[in-house]
Write an enzyme that holds these catalytic residues in place. Structure first.
Site, mmCIF file in Angstrom:
data_model
loop_
_atom_site.group_PDB
_atom_site.id
_atom_site.type_symbol
_atom_site.label_atom_id
_atom_site.label_comp_id
_atom_site.label_asym_id
_atom_site.label_seq_id
_atom_site.Cartn_x
_atom_site.Cartn_y
_atom_site.Cartn_z
ATOM 1 N N GLN A 82 50.430 40.649 41.844
ATOM 2 C CA GLN A 82 50.521 39.194 41.908
ATOM 3 C C GLN A 82 51.896 38.720 41.437
ATOM 4 O O GLN A 82 52.357 39.100 40.359
ATOM 5 C CB GLN A 82 49.444 38.521 41.058
ATOM 6 C CG GLN A 82 49.386 37.023 41.363
ATOM 7 C CD GLN A 82 48.499 36.223 40.429
ATOM 8 O OE1 GLN A 82 48.745 36.188 39.225
ATOM 9 N NE2 GLN A 82 47.487 35.566 40.974
ATOM 10 N N CYS A 96 48.565 28.882 38.204
ATOM 11 C CA CYS A 96 48.664 29.013 36.746
ATOM 12 C C CYS A 96 48.965 27.647 36.123
ATOM 13 O O CYS A 96 49.907 26.976 36.499
ATOM 14 C CB CYS A 96 49.744 30.024 36.361
ATOM 15 S SG CYS A 96 49.906 30.145 34.574
ATOM 16 N N ASN A 104 36.178 31.607 42.686
ATOM 17 C CA ASN A 104 36.438 32.006 41.292
ATOM 18 C C ASN A 104 36.192 30.809 40.372
ATOM 19 O O ASN A 104 36.322 29.667 40.759
ATOM 20 C CB ASN A 104 37.901 32.502 41.196
ATOM 21 C CG ASN A 104 38.384 32.650 39.763
ATOM 22 O OD1 ASN A 104 39.316 31.970 39.339
ATOM 23 N ND2 ASN A 104 37.766 33.524 39.007
ATOM 24 N N GLY A 105 35.826 31.152 39.138
ATOM 25 C CA GLY A 105 35.668 30.133 38.099
ATOM 26 C C GLY A 105 34.299 30.209 37.441
ATOM 27 O O GLY A 105 33.287 29.888 38.059
ATOM 28 N N GLY A 153 36.635 36.747 36.077
ATOM 29 C CA GLY A 153 37.685 36.895 35.079
ATOM 30 C C GLY A 153 37.112 37.167 33.707
ATOM 31 O O GLY A 153 36.727 38.279 33.367
ATOM 32 N N ARG A 154 36.986 36.099 32.904
ATOM 33 C CA ARG A 154 36.629 36.253 31.498
ATOM 34 C C ARG A 154 35.308 36.978 31.273
ATOM 35 O O ARG A 154 35.160 37.685 30.275
ATOM 36 C CB ARG A 154 36.622 34.876 30.810
ATOM 37 C CG ARG A 154 38.029 34.308 30.655
ATOM 38 C CD ARG A 154 37.994 32.831 30.384
ATOM 39 N NE ARG A 154 37.453 32.092 31.523
ATOM 40 C CZ ARG A 154 37.178 30.807 31.521
ATOM 41 N NH1 ARG A 154 37.383 30.104 30.437
ATOM 42 N NH2 ARG A 154 36.707 30.211 32.605
HETATM 43 C C1 LIG Z 1 43.771 35.277 29.413
HETATM 44 C C2 LIG Z 1 43.879 34.819 30.843
HETATM 45 C C3 LIG Z 1 44.995 35.164 31.577
HETATM 46 C C4 LIG Z 1 45.113 34.765 32.907
HETATM 47 N N1 LIG Z 1 46.177 35.177 33.649
HETATM 48 C C5 LIG Z 1 46.200 34.916 34.987
HETATM 49 C C6 LIG Z 1 47.199 35.490 35.819
HETATM 50 O O1 LIG Z 1 48.062 36.255 35.384
HETATM 51 N N2 LIG Z 1 47.166 35.170 37.147
HETATM 52 C C7 LIG Z 1 46.203 34.343 37.680
HETATM 53 O O2 LIG Z 1 46.202 34.098 38.888
HETATM 54 N N3 LIG Z 1 45.263 33.797 36.913
HETATM 55 C C8 LIG Z 1 45.221 34.088 35.595
HETATM 56 N N4 LIG Z 1 44.194 33.620 34.839
HETATM 57 C C9 LIG Z 1 43.121 32.825 35.482
HETATM 58 C C10 LIG Z 1 41.997 33.774 35.979
HETATM 59 O O3 LIG Z 1 42.463 34.640 36.977
HETATM 60 C C11 LIG Z 1 40.811 32.974 36.523
HETATM 61 O O4 LIG Z 1 41.243 32.226 37.630
HETATM 62 C C12 LIG Z 1 40.219 32.040 35.485
HETATM 63 O O5 LIG Z 1 40.064 32.674 34.239
HETATM 64 C C13 LIG Z 1 38.854 31.510 35.942
HETATM 65 O O6 LIG Z 1 37.960 32.573 36.164
HETATM 66 P P1 LIG Z 1 36.844 32.993 35.071
HETATM 67 O O7 LIG Z 1 36.123 31.739 34.705
HETATM 68 O O8 LIG Z 1 35.998 33.990 35.782
HETATM 69 O O9 LIG Z 1 37.574 33.551 33.894
HETATM 70 C C14 LIG Z 1 44.082 33.964 33.504
HETATM 71 C C15 LIG Z 1 42.976 33.615 32.740
HETATM 72 C C16 LIG Z 1 42.860 34.037 31.430
HETATM 73 C C17 LIG Z 1 41.627 33.662 30.645
#
Ligand SMILES: Cc1cc2nc3c(=O)[nH]c(=O)nc-3n(C[C@H](O)[C@H](O)[C@H](O)COP(=O)(O)O)c2cc1C
Length: 335
Positions: free
Chosen positions: A70, A100, A200-201, A224-225
């Site tokens: 990415q 971001c 996502n989300g 993600g999380r």
């Molecule tokens: C610690 C952290 C770092 C992240 N870094 C990135 C990243 O490098 N690139 C990106 O596209 N999204 C990044 N995100 C966003 C996640 O990819 C994702 O879109 C977001 O956490 C929502 O998904 P979730 O609710 O399943 O965590 C980050 C999120 C977190 C919590």
């Protein structure tokens, strides 16, 4: 769905996460069923400058395939040069970060700032697509804020610029990671473009993911999380989608997963760095377990792997012993 020549039925992807999704975490998620993984976002300017720290973020192992690197940046020319260099590293696809929300990224015109400047987003996507032989995907949000949701325009631009798939974090930039994601946009986007859409989300349970797939007809989902400290969410989700059931990991499986993840971290980073950087995972892995904060404090003091392994063994064996006594009592009571 297809990303170029990569075909995966309804992929369950691991979200790119800065400082989290390194090789060891991606591998542990792969081993638990993640279909697609990504590097964390990588600064195009750092790649061009040949910064060792930045370049090291592009490292991956063959077992991770299919993997996307990415990239983020504000300047189409820099993104083009970075895409060229990233392609030489040999990933399966490139992904462009257009979502971001972090202030210093946005203030530099990258990430979610592109939600406010769609012509520049388009130029960036086109410049990357034109320079690489790899499929290019895009990850974005619904819009800058709730008053300016423009995901339908974005999706059209992304498709017309030649991207192979679009991931949508169903929040706006101003929401950050808070508030409920609005998945209803996924269905609308699906009706307006023909490239695959990954949702996502806050997808933190197999039940929620199944419902989302059924109601929005998205082509894949991204976690993600919820995978931090629980990489088994990928296999649980797959089981639930296939058989309508899934189980919680046993104490034994939890222990073996932490140890495997830790060993991978040490293998890829060396003992000291591997152990120190692993500290951020204890909270997730130990969440909900008895006396977890005490044991975490102890684990945080170690800088070598051996005492960590020993401490974890003793701790998990004590939990297993208590569980078996409780089960035995339960059985006696039932009789
Ligand atoms: C610690 C952290 C770092 C992240 N870094 C990135 C990243 O490098 N690139 C990106 O596209 N999204 C990044 N995100 C966003 C996640 O990819 C994702 O879109 C977001 O956490 C929502 O998904 P979730 O609710 O399943 O965590 C980050 C999120 C977190 C919590």
């Amino acid at each position: 769905m297809n990303i170029g020549k990569i075909h995966i039925d309804t992929p369950i992807a691991l979200a790119p996460m800065e400082s989290i999704t390194d090789v060891s975490f991606r591998l542990i998620c792969k081993e638990h069923g993640a279909d697609l993984v990504y590097t964390e976002f990588i600064n195009s300017e750092g790649i061009i400058r040949n910064s060792n720290k930045t370049l090291s973020k592009m490292t991956f192992s063959p077992q991770e395939r299919p993997i996307g690197i990415q990239l983020y940046g504000s300047n189409p020319e820099s993104m083009q040069r970075a895409a060229h260099l990233a392609t030489e590293v040999g990933p399966d696809f490139l992904d462009i970060n257009c979502g971001c929300w972090v202030r210093n990224v946005v203030n530099n015109g990258a990430g979610a700032d592109l939600l406010r400047d769609l012509p520049r987003m388009e130029r960036i996507i086109k410049s990357v697509v034109s320079t690489t032989s790899l499929p290019v995907t895009v990850k974005t949000r619904l819009g800058w804020d709730l008053q300016s949701i423009n995901i339908l325009d974005i999706a059209k631009i992304v498709e017309q610029a030649g991207a192979a798939a679009l991931t949508i974090h169903c929040r706006t930039r101003s929401q950050g990671h808070k508030g409920d994601p609005d998945y209803s946009w996924i269905k609308l986007v699906k009706n307006s473009v023909s490239i695959p859409i990954i949702a996502n989300g806050s997808l933190h349970s197999p039940q929620k993911i199944k419902l989302l797939l059924e109601t929005t007809h998205c082509d894949g989902v991204m976690i993600g999380r919820a995978a931090i400290g629980a990489p088994w969410i990928f296999s649980q989700t797959k089981n639930f989608l296939s058989y309508g059931t899934f189980s919680e990991p046993s104490i034994k499986h939890r222990l073996s997963t932490i140890l495997r993840h830790l060993q991978l971290a040490v293998e890829y980073k060396g003992e000291y760095r591997g152990v120190i950087e692993f500290r951020k995972f204890y909270a997730g892995y130990l969440k909900g377990l008895p006396n977890s904060s005490k044991i975490r404090q102890v684990l945080m003091t170690f800088v070598e792997i051996a005492p960590i392994i020993e401490t974890l063994h003793i701790y998990f064996e004590s939990i297993a012993a208590v569980e078996s006594i409780e089960n035995a009592h339960g059985q006696v009571r039932c009789r």
